[in-house]
Design a protein around this motif. Structure first.
Motif, short mmCIF file in Angstrom:
data_model
loop_
_atom_site.label_atom_id
_atom_site.label_comp_id
_atom_site.label_asym_id
_atom_site.label_seq_id
_atom_site.Cartn_x
_atom_site.Cartn_y
_atom_site.Cartn_z
N GLY A 135 7.79 5.11 -4.24
CA GLY A 135 9.08 4.99 -4.90
C GLY A 135 9.03 4.37 -6.28
O GLY A 135 7.96 4.09 -6.83
N ALA A 136 10.21 4.14 -6.84
CA ALA A 136 10.35 3.64 -8.20
C ALA A 136 9.79 2.24 -8.38
O ALA A 136 9.41 1.86 -9.48
CB ALA A 136 11.81 3.67 -8.61
N THR A 137 9.74 1.44 -7.31
CA THR A 137 9.23 0.07 -7.45
C THR A 137 7.72 0.06 -7.67
O THR A 137 7.17 -0.95 -8.08
CB THR A 137 9.55 -0.77 -6.20
N GLY A 138 7.07 1.17 -7.37
CA GLY A 138 5.63 1.25 -7.59
C GLY A 138 4.81 0.75 -6.42
O GLY A 138 3.60 0.83 -6.44
N THR A 139 5.46 0.21 -5.37
CA THR A 139 4.73 -0.28 -4.22
C THR A 139 4.34 0.90 -3.34
O THR A 139 5.19 1.68 -2.94
CB THR A 139 5.59 -1.26 -3.40
N ASP A 140 3.08 1.04 -3.07
CA ASP A 140 2.60 2.10 -2.19
C ASP A 140 2.65 1.56 -0.76
O ASP A 140 1.77 0.82 -0.33
CB ASP A 140 1.18 2.49 -2.58
N VAL A 141 3.72 1.91 -0.03
CA VAL A 141 3.93 1.33 1.29
C VAL A 141 2.86 1.76 2.28
O VAL A 141 2.58 1.04 3.23
CB VAL A 141 5.34 1.65 1.84
N CYS A 142 2.23 2.90 2.06
CA CYS A 142 1.14 3.33 2.94
C CYS A 142 -0.11 2.50 2.68
O CYS A 142 -0.73 1.99 3.59
CB CYS A 142 0.86 4.81 2.75
N ALA A 143 -0.50 2.40 1.40
CA ALA A 143 -1.72 1.67 1.05
C ALA A 143 -1.59 0.19 1.38
O ALA A 143 -2.56 -0.45 1.74
CB ALA A 143 -2.03 1.86 -0.44
N ALA A 144 -0.37 -0.35 1.26
CA ALA A 144 -0.16 -1.76 1.54
C ALA A 144 -0.14 -2.05 3.04
O ALA A 144 -0.15 -3.19 3.45
CB ALA A 144 1.14 -2.24 0.91
N GLY A 145 -0.12 -0.99 3.84
CA GLY A 145 -0.15 -1.16 5.30
C GLY A 145 1.20 -1.46 5.91
O GLY A 145 1.28 -1.87 7.06
N PHE A 146 2.29 -1.26 5.17
CA PHE A 146 3.61 -1.53 5.73
C PHE A 146 4.00 -0.50 6.77
O PHE A 146 4.71 -0.80 7.72
CB PHE A 146 4.68 -1.58 4.63
N ILE A 147 3.57 0.73 6.55
CA ILE A 147 3.84 1.77 7.54
C ILE A 147 2.55 2.49 7.84
O ILE A 147 1.63 2.54 7.04
CB ILE A 147 4.93 2.76 7.07
N ASP A 148 2.49 3.08 9.01
CA ASP A 148 1.31 3.81 9.44
C ASP A 148 1.80 5.14 9.99
O ASP A 148 2.12 5.24 11.17
CB ASP A 148 0.55 3.01 10.50
N MET A 149 1.91 6.10 9.12
CA MET A 149 2.44 7.40 9.52
C MET A 149 1.39 8.46 9.24
O MET A 149 0.45 8.26 8.50
CB MET A 149 3.72 7.71 8.73
N ASN A 150 1.61 9.66 9.79
CA ASN A 150 0.64 10.73 9.64
C ASN A 150 0.62 11.32 8.23
O ASN A 150 -0.27 12.06 7.88
CB ASN A 150 0.90 11.84 10.66
N TYR A 151 1.59 11.01 7.38
CA TYR A 151 1.60 11.56 6.03
C TYR A 151 1.04 10.57 5.01
O TYR A 151 1.01 10.84 3.83
CB TYR A 151 3.00 11.98 5.60
N CYS A 152 0.62 9.40 5.45
CA CYS A 152 0.05 8.42 4.51
C CYS A 152 -1.37 8.79 4.16
O CYS A 152 -2.12 9.27 4.93
CB CYS A 152 0.09 7.03 5.12
#
Length: 152
Positions: A135-152
């Motif tokens: 998103g616009a904040t620049g935080t990569d939620v997949c790389a940061a480990g916040f979510i673990d989904m099949n599209y990360c």
């Protein structure tokens, strides 16, 4: 000698002040370590739950695309059998436009800004694949480990 014997016979009852202070200090140290870890865990669990909402919309967009000859343009929320999103929804799936799913997770890393990402569909043969974009904040939620989904 008699005085020594009477001192030995007295059993200690209760704890001394210093012992109680040591216990309180240990509990304080443990709490100061455990509380931030627990907050990170609950934020991550909440983000994972909100991201899981996308699976319903992913299936609906894939069906919409198949019904429209592989085109995603008519695939918006509330149309073409894609679930509508309640007015004022600020967390989870916030909109679906032309098949692209926009997801806002809230402030999951504690920096004061809401993290978000998008899932953009792409037809690869007869299969719809999903491209993840941070998103616009620049935080990569997949790389940061916040979510673990099949599209990360």
């Amino acid at each position: 000698m008699k005085q020594m014997r009477t001192m030995k016979q007295k059993a200690q009852k209760g704890f001394t002040l210093i012992e109680l202070m040591i216990v309180v200090a240990i509990i304080g140290i443990l709490a100061s370590v455990a509380l931030p870890a627990y907050q990170d865990y609950t934020r991550g669990a909440e983000a994972q739950s909100m991201a899981r909402q996308a699976t319903t919309f992913q299936s609906a967009v894939a069906i919409c695309s198949q019904l429209n000859g592989g085109v995603f343009e008519p695939c918006d929320h509330g149309k073409e059998r894609i679930p509508d999103i309640a007015a004022g929804t600020t967390l989870g799936v916030t909109k679906v436009v032309d098949g692209t799913i926009h997801i806002t997770l809230g402030d999951i890393d504690g920096d004061g800004t809401a993290e978000s990402f998008t899932l953009e569909p792409d037809n690869v043969g007869a299969v719809v694949e999903w491209d993840y974009t941070k998103g616009a904040t620049g935080t990569d939620v997949c790389a940061a480990g916040f979510i673990d989904m099949n599209y990360c």
